[in-house]
Enzyme design. Structure first.
Site, mmCIF file in Angstrom:
data_model
loop_
_atom_site.group_PDB
_atom_site.id
_atom_site.type_symbol
_atom_site.label_atom_id
_atom_site.label_comp_id
_atom_site.label_asym_id
_atom_site.label_seq_id
_atom_site.Cartn_x
_atom_site.Cartn_y
_atom_site.Cartn_z
ATOM 1 N N PRO A 216 0.824 -1.197 0.000
ATOM 2 C CA PRO A 216 0.000 0.000 0.000
ATOM 3 C C PRO A 216 0.869 1.264 0.000
ATOM 4 O O PRO A 216 2.054 1.192 0.345
ATOM 5 C CB PRO A 216 -0.807 -0.095 1.298
ATOM 6 C CG PRO A 216 -0.400 -1.343 1.970
ATOM 7 C CD PRO A 216 0.677 -2.001 1.209
ATOM 8 N N GLY A 218 2.765 4.612 0.935
ATOM 9 C CA GLY A 218 3.306 5.151 2.176
ATOM 10 C C GLY A 218 3.960 4.138 3.090
ATOM 11 O O GLY A 218 4.327 4.458 4.210
ATOM 12 N N LYS A 221 8.182 2.058 0.160
ATOM 13 C CA LYS A 221 8.773 1.379 -0.992
ATOM 14 C C LYS A 221 9.886 2.226 -1.604
ATOM 15 O O LYS A 221 10.981 1.732 -1.867
ATOM 16 C CB LYS A 221 7.696 1.065 -2.027
ATOM 17 C CG LYS A 221 6.642 0.117 -1.488
ATOM 18 C CD LYS A 221 5.610 -0.259 -2.515
ATOM 19 C CE LYS A 221 4.698 0.888 -2.910
ATOM 20 N NZ LYS A 221 3.843 1.350 -1.816
ATOM 21 N N THR A 222 9.601 3.514 -1.801
ATOM 22 C CA THR A 222 10.617 4.398 -2.354
ATOM 23 C C THR A 222 11.810 4.480 -1.411
ATOM 24 O O THR A 222 12.968 4.437 -1.833
ATOM 25 C CB THR A 222 10.031 5.813 -2.549
ATOM 26 O OG1 THR A 222 8.764 5.691 -3.161
ATOM 27 C CG2 THR A 222 10.937 6.660 -3.389
ATOM 28 N N HIS A 439 -12.149 -13.787 15.573
ATOM 29 C CA HIS A 439 -12.539 -14.200 14.226
ATOM 30 C C HIS A 439 -11.337 -14.835 13.500
ATOM 31 O O HIS A 439 -11.433 -15.936 12.968
ATOM 32 C CB HIS A 439 -13.042 -12.954 13.476
ATOM 33 C CG HIS A 439 -13.524 -13.212 12.097
ATOM 34 N ND1 HIS A 439 -14.853 -13.206 11.749
ATOM 35 C CD2 HIS A 439 -12.857 -13.489 10.961
ATOM 36 C CE1 HIS A 439 -14.978 -13.462 10.468
ATOM 37 N NE2 HIS A 439 -13.767 -13.638 9.959
ATOM 38 N N GLU A 440 -10.224 -14.125 13.531
ATOM 39 C CA GLU A 440 -9.055 -14.628 12.794
ATOM 40 C C GLU A 440 -8.513 -15.904 13.424
ATOM 41 O O GLU A 440 -8.121 -16.834 12.725
ATOM 42 C CB GLU A 440 -7.955 -13.561 12.743
ATOM 43 C CG GLU A 440 -8.325 -12.300 11.960
ATOM 44 C CD GLU A 440 -8.792 -12.602 10.541
ATOM 45 O OE1 GLU A 440 -8.321 -13.591 9.953
ATOM 46 O OE2 GLU A 440 -9.660 -11.859 10.035
HETATM 47 P P1 ADP Z 1 5.772 4.524 -0.862
HETATM 48 O O1 ADP Z 1 6.838 4.633 -1.902
HETATM 49 O O2 ADP Z 1 5.595 3.126 -0.355
HETATM 50 O O3 ADP Z 1 4.474 5.142 -1.217
HETATM 51 P P2 ADP Z 1 7.527 6.227 0.582
HETATM 52 O O4 ADP Z 1 8.761 5.412 0.599
HETATM 53 O O5 ADP Z 1 7.472 7.315 -0.416
HETATM 54 O O6 ADP Z 1 6.260 5.307 0.437
HETATM 55 O O7 ADP Z 1 7.272 6.781 2.047
HETATM 56 C C1 ADP Z 1 7.057 8.133 2.303
HETATM 57 C C2 ADP Z 1 7.758 8.564 3.559
HETATM 58 O O8 ADP Z 1 7.214 7.917 4.687
HETATM 59 C C3 ADP Z 1 9.219 8.197 3.573
HETATM 60 O O9 ADP Z 1 9.984 9.183 2.977
HETATM 61 C C4 ADP Z 1 9.506 8.070 5.047
HETATM 62 O O10 ADP Z 1 9.739 9.332 5.604
HETATM 63 C C5 ADP Z 1 8.214 7.557 5.612
HETATM 64 N N1 ADP Z 1 8.217 6.092 5.747
HETATM 65 C C6 ADP Z 1 7.399 5.245 5.098
HETATM 66 N N2 ADP Z 1 7.628 3.964 5.466
HETATM 67 C C7 ADP Z 1 8.628 3.990 6.361
HETATM 68 C C8 ADP Z 1 9.313 2.971 7.107
HETATM 69 N N3 ADP Z 1 9.003 1.687 6.972
HETATM 70 N N4 ADP Z 1 10.285 3.369 7.942
HETATM 71 C C9 ADP Z 1 10.596 4.657 8.076
HETATM 72 N N5 ADP Z 1 9.998 5.654 7.402
HETATM 73 C C10 ADP Z 1 9.011 5.354 6.561
#
Ligand code: ADP
Length: 633
Positions: A216, A218, A221-222, A439-440
């Site tokens: 999902p 946020g 992944k990036t 449930h789970e």
């Molecule tokens: P996605 O690419 O999955 O949509 P992002 O990597 O762009 O999400 O996440 C956005 C921001 O949220 C990141 O720059 C970071 O600041 C924060 N973030 C998201 N997931 C994590 C995580 N697992 N650990 C630390 N920071 C996170």
């Protein structure tokens, strides 16, 4: 992170041309007026008076202006027009008599005085407009072509990838990412490939080219992709799938080509494609929409590049992110392309705590802040939500002019973020959480006794996606292409396990089981109508094949024409099968009620149970003797 600069002269050329041209024009048009002595303007009537009085020596008549010089013997005391021999100007009116008047007074007159700077003005009027156009053209092209290489008329085919070369100070590593431990473990391997490609090449292994990060928005992944680049110390090209597809047909494909060309020059490196689904949608989807040629071309080019690029032995690894893996074209997921898929899911309690710790380190916390409590109150929050939460809390504290962030700030921030998220993630009340937990665990226990659906591998009550409030993951123990009747019955019973647990523990049922019931009923119906598994109805297919359904009726009616009696029997059989599953589920859960409560209470604390811990708990499940149908072997 530093964005690699483009050659300065090229970026500025457009602007320089536009500004240079404009300033040139302004100076040349207005400077003579500004810097020269101004010629006084007088009313036309005064000019005529002066002509009649014989005071005017000579006149130049232009279309918009008349300039004239007064006679030298002018008496300066009585003259209103100006000093001796002065040049004056006036604006002409439509006066056909003027030549006659001038002639009558014997005044020398001529048509327009030769325009000042005429050659210069002419050249300017020819040169400036094209210059402005060239400038504007350059300006737009430069905005489009960001990736280096010569900027020319074709630079819209250049990829727009941003190149990050991480410096030591701002380096992002795995330490910056928390709560997605499995994903990190899998990506460690990619870091190894990038750091020591020779190790793998020497032994004849093929280094994987594509890794798909699925999860999902946020969830980081990036951030993970950047961390891989940071750990391996390689450059990182980042582009979004939607940036490939633009105004010009064919531009997407050209951009893909250019991106890989650039990346190959910098190998080893990472290409990160966000929103892969923007170009990688299944080509078969949407039969009535017709194809999207541009997207298909782009996708084909991507496939070609992925097949071709590592032939030269360079290590370029493509990481791509999507939250809709099911829409991707299967060609993308073939071995040699994105054959590795890494799930980046929303973090569990422990993960959320770690993420909160990372971000809380960056703000000043008050003594009463309990991060564990905050983590407990935020199930379903992704990493980005948590980062945002800490920031919101800090903003609140700053607005209230406090030095440190207090627990109350976090409470208010959670409310704000939750109100903003509303649909995206749900925060369950304690009561709901209990129901979801039982449930789970109900699914899991029934699944453990009747393992036709696979081995129970994980129970989670972290809300996931739009619909599921929790989930029980069953992993197949081997690849299966055939299912036996008893295995399907197992699956039906397991699906009903959730609802049965609710019945036993709470004495009532909730809407949460709707999807389970749907799936259980579908399975039972298919057993009867498609697979011929009903003893009463026999080995007949009551369901038509997809195509036949279309041809025969013109409308979709998947049922073969059956008599009323048969239809009734089908319904009865389906009902019986589901009821049996239900009875089995109830029997198993009643028999293991204590275990059900133990595991449910446990999961309420940890939110996720998996691995050895789960297996040890499930090993205690006892099989009741009163099961209605034999358990699958
Ligand atoms: P996605 O690419 O999955 O949509 P992002 O990597 O762009 O999400 O996440 C956005 C921001 O949220 C990141 O720059 C970071 O600041 C924060 N973030 C998201 N997931 C994590 C995580 N697992 N650990 C630390 N920071 C996170």
């Amino acid at each position: 992170m530093a964005i690699k600069p483009q050659p300065a002269w090229r970026r500025q050329l457009g602007a320089i041309l536009i500004w240079g041209g404009t300033i040139f024009l302004i100076v040349n048009l207005f400077a003579p007026q500004v810097f020269g002595r101004p010629i006084p303007q007088v009313p036309y009537s005064l000019f005529i008076d002066q002509v009649e009085d014989g005071k005017v020596a000579s006149v130049y008549v232009a279309q918009n202006e008349i300039r004239y010089q007064l006679k030298a013997e002018q008496d300066s005391e009585t003259n209103q027009g100006g000093a001796l021999g002065q040049v004056l100007r006036t604006t002409p009116i439509f006066d056909l008599e003027l030549p006659k008047r001038l002639e009558a007074k014997g005044i020398e007159f001529a048509a327009a005085p030769p325009p000042r700077n005429s050659w210069f003005g002419t050249i300017l009027s020819w040169v400036i407009p094209p210059l402005i156009f060239v400038g504007i053209w350059q300006f737009f092209l430069n905005r489009g072509g960001g990736g280096g290489g010569p900027a020319g008329a074709l630079s819209f085919t250049k990829s727009k990838a941003k190149v990050y070369v991480q410096g030591e100070t701002e380096k992002i590593t795995f330490a910056n990412v928390a709560g997605v431990e499995e994903a990190k473990a899998e990506l460690e391997e990619i870091v190894e490939f990038l750091k020591f490609p020779q190790r793998y090449i020497a032994i004849g292994a093929r280094i994987p080219k594509g890794v798909l990060l699925v999860g999902p928005p946020g969830t980081g992944k990036t951030l993970l992709a950047k961390a891989v680049a940071g750990e391996a110390g390689v450059p990182f090209f980042s582009i979004s799938g939607s940036e490939f597809v633009e105004l010009f047909v064919g531009a997407g494909a050209a951009r893909v080509r250019d991106l890989f060309e650039q990346a190959n020059k910098q190998a080893p490196c990472i290409i990160f494609i966000d929103e892969l689904d923007a170009i990688g949608k299944s080509r078969a989807s949407g039969p009535f929409m017709g194809g999207n040629d541009e997207r298909e071309q782009t996708l084909n080019q991507l496939l070609t590049e992925m097949d071709g690029f590592s032939a030269a032995g360079s290590t370029v690894i493509v990481l791509a992110a999507t939250n809709r893996p099911e829409t991707l074209d299967s060609a993308l997921l073939r071995p040699g392309r994105f054959d590795r898929q890494v799930l980046v899911d929303r973090p569990d309690l422990a993960g959320r705590l770690k993420i909160l710790e990372i971000y809380a380190n960056k703000v000043k916390l008050g003594p009463d802040v309990d991060l564990k409590e905050i983590a407990t109150r935020t199930p379903g929050f992704a990493g980005a939500d948590l980062a945002n939460l800490v920031n919101e809390a800090a903003l609140l504290a700053a607005r209230n002019q406090r030095e440190t962030v207090a627990n109350a700030d976090f409470r208010e921030a959670i409310e704000r973020v939750v109100a903003g998220l509303e649909k995206k993630s749900r925060v369950l009340s304690d009561k709901e959480k209990r129901i979801v937990a039982y449930h789970e665990v109900g699914h899991a226990l029934v699944g453990a006794v009747m393992p036709g659906g696979g081995k129970v591998a994980k129970i989670s009550i972290v809300p996931r996606g739009m619909a599921a409030l929790g989930y029980t993951l069953q992993m197949p123990t081997e690849d299966r292409f055939l299912l036996s009747e008893s295995e399907i019955r197992d699956q039906i019973a397991t699906l009903l396990g959730g609802r049965s647990a609710e019945e036993i523990i709470f004495g009532s049922i909730t809407t949460g089981a709707a999807n389970d019931l749907q799936r259980a009923t579908d399975l039972a119906e298919r057993m009867v109508t498609t697979y011929g598994m009903s003893k009463i109805l026999g080995p007949l297919a009551y369901e038509k094949g997809q195509q036949n359904a279309f041809l025969n009726d013109g409308m979709m009616n998947p049922r073969r024409a059956v008599s009323d009696g048969t239809a009734k029997e089908i319904d009865q059989e389906v009902k019986d099968i589901v009821e049996q599953g239900h009875a089995n589920a109830l029997a198993i859960l009643n028999h293991n009620r204590e275990l059900l409560e133990t595991i449910a209470e446990k999961i309420l604390e940890t939110e996720v149970i998996e691995g050895d811990e789960l297996q040890a708990l499930l090993a205690e499940v006892k099989t009741p003797d009163n099961l209605q149908i034999p358990v699958a072997a």
